[in-house]
Design a protein around this motif. Sequence first.
Motif, PDB file in Angstrom:
ATOM      1  N   LYS A   1     -16.504   2.514   1.078  1.00  0.00           N
ATOM      2  CA  LYS A   1     -15.898   3.956   0.968  1.00  0.00           C
ATOM      3  C   LYS A   1     -15.033   4.157   1.859  1.00  0.00           C
ATOM      4  O   LYS A   1     -13.864   4.674   1.729  1.00  0.00           O
ATOM      5  N   GLU A   2     -15.036   3.839   3.211  1.00  0.00           N
ATOM      6  CA  GLU A   2     -14.310   3.788   4.241  1.00  0.00           C
ATOM      7  C   GLU A   2     -12.964   3.235   3.806  1.00  0.00           C
ATOM      8  O   GLU A   2     -11.590   3.638   4.101  1.00  0.00           O
ATOM      9  N   LEU A   3     -12.887   1.918   3.432  1.00  0.00           N
ATOM     10  CA  LEU A   3     -11.730   1.137   3.131  1.00  0.00           C
ATOM     11  C   LEU A   3     -10.924   1.779   1.917  1.00  0.00           C
ATOM     12  O   LEU A   3      -9.816   2.106   2.109  1.00  0.00           O
ATOM     13  N   ALA A   4     -11.715   2.501   1.028  1.00  0.00           N
ATOM     14  CA  ALA A   4     -11.011   3.168  -0.256  1.00  0.00           C
ATOM     15  C   ALA A   4     -10.212   4.339   0.271  1.00  0.00           C
ATOM     16  O   ALA A   4      -8.947   4.669  -0.161  1.00  0.00           O
ATOM     17  N   GLU A   5     -10.858   5.026   1.431  1.00  0.00           N
ATOM     18  CA  GLU A   5     -10.232   6.072   1.785  1.00  0.00           C
ATOM     19  C   GLU A   5      -8.826   5.589   2.737  1.00  0.00           C
ATOM     20  O   GLU A   5      -7.748   6.370   2.407  1.00  0.00           O
ATOM     21  N   VAL A   6      -9.097   4.577   3.271  1.00  0.00           N
ATOM     22  CA  VAL A   6      -8.007   4.274   4.333  1.00  0.00           C
ATOM     23  C   VAL A   6      -6.912   3.929   3.383  1.00  0.00           C
ATOM     24  O   VAL A   6      -5.463   4.002   3.691  1.00  0.00           O
TER      25      VAL A   6
ATOM     26  N   THR B   1      -1.319  -2.457  -2.871  1.00  0.00           N
ATOM     27  CA  THR B   1      -2.600  -2.386  -2.697  1.00  0.00           C
ATOM     28  C   THR B   1      -3.329  -3.604  -1.796  1.00  0.00           C
ATOM     29  O   THR B   1      -4.072  -3.375  -0.749  1.00  0.00           O
ATOM     30  N   LEU B   2      -2.709  -4.688  -2.155  1.00  0.00           N
ATOM     31  CA  LEU B   2      -3.297  -5.914  -1.475  1.00  0.00           C
ATOM     32  C   LEU B   2      -2.811  -5.852   0.006  1.00  0.00           C
ATOM     33  O   LEU B   2      -3.236  -6.000   0.776  1.00  0.00           O
ATOM     34  N   GLU B   3      -1.512  -5.227   0.230  1.00  0.00           N
ATOM     35  CA  GLU B   3      -1.015  -5.363   1.508  1.00  0.00           C
ATOM     36  C   GLU B   3      -1.968  -4.215   2.291  1.00  0.00           C
ATOM     37  O   GLU B   3      -2.096  -4.469   3.536  1.00  0.00           O
ATOM     38  N   ALA B   4      -2.232  -3.160   1.632  1.00  0.00           N
ATOM     39  CA  ALA B   4      -2.887  -2.034   2.308  1.00  0.00           C
ATOM     40  C   ALA B   4      -4.138  -2.791   2.679  1.00  0.00           C
ATOM     41  O   ALA B   4      -4.626  -2.252   3.950  1.00  0.00           O
ATOM     42  N   ILE B   5      -4.756  -3.200   1.808  1.00  0.00           N
ATOM     43  CA  ILE B   5      -6.164  -3.908   2.242  1.00  0.00           C
ATOM     44  C   ILE B   5      -6.013  -4.898   3.353  1.00  0.00           C
ATOM     45  O   ILE B   5      -6.887  -4.913   4.408  1.00  0.00           O
ATOM     46  N   CYS B   6      -4.938  -5.784   3.453  1.00  0.00           N
ATOM     47  CA  CYS B   6      -4.869  -6.617   4.580  1.00  0.00           C
ATOM     48  C   CYS B   6      -4.517  -6.018   5.808  1.00  0.00           C
ATOM     49  O   CYS B   6      -5.149  -6.453   6.856  1.00  0.00           O
ATOM     50  N   LYS B   7      -3.704  -4.732   5.741  1.00  0.00           N
ATOM     51  CA  LYS B   7      -3.381  -4.184   6.900  1.00  0.00           C
ATOM     52  C   LYS B   7      -4.740  -3.420   7.692  1.00  0.00           C
ATOM     53  O   LYS B   7      -4.904  -3.425   8.703  1.00  0.00           O
ATOM     54  N   ALA B   8      -5.380  -2.757   6.599  1.00  0.00           N
ATOM     55  CA  ALA B   8      -6.822  -2.010   7.034  1.00  0.00           C
ATOM     56  C   ALA B   8      -7.850  -3.242   7.639  1.00  0.00           C
ATOM     57  O   ALA B   8      -8.547  -2.620   8.440  1.00  0.00           O
ATOM     58  N   LEU B   9      -7.940  -4.256   6.969  1.00  0.00           N
ATOM     59  CA  LEU B   9      -8.930  -5.154   7.316  1.00  0.00           C
ATOM     60  C   LEU B   9      -8.330  -6.357   8.486  1.00  0.00           C
ATOM     61  O   LEU B   9      -9.078  -7.268   9.063  1.00  0.00           O
ATOM     62  N   ASP B  10      -7.041  -6.060   8.710  1.00  0.00           N
ATOM     63  CA  ASP B  10      -6.411  -7.380   9.800  1.00  0.00           C
ATOM     64  C   ASP B  10      -6.592  -8.626   9.325  1.00  0.00           C
ATOM     65  O   ASP B  10      -7.141  -9.222   9.969  1.00  0.00           O
TER      66      ASP B  10
END
Length: 66
Positions: A19-24, A47-56
């Motif tokens: 849920k937190e990742l989806a929001e971010v 989307t892939l870039e955003a996921i990678c940024k959010a999860l480092d």
Amino acid sequence: MGIVVNLDVMLAKRKMKSKELAEVIGITEANLSILKSGKAKAVRFSTLEAICKALDCQPGDILEYR
């Protein structure tokens, strides 16, 4: 087999809930669930870039070809 999505592994390592990742990253939990389950037919690079940024992490940390 094809491409395997290891998003659950990275979420656990980063102690982050879906849920937190989806929001971010700005997508619905439903769409994130489809991606996590490997049932997605495609994923946008943004989307892939955003996921990678959010999860480092790197794309190879969450996508694997078997």
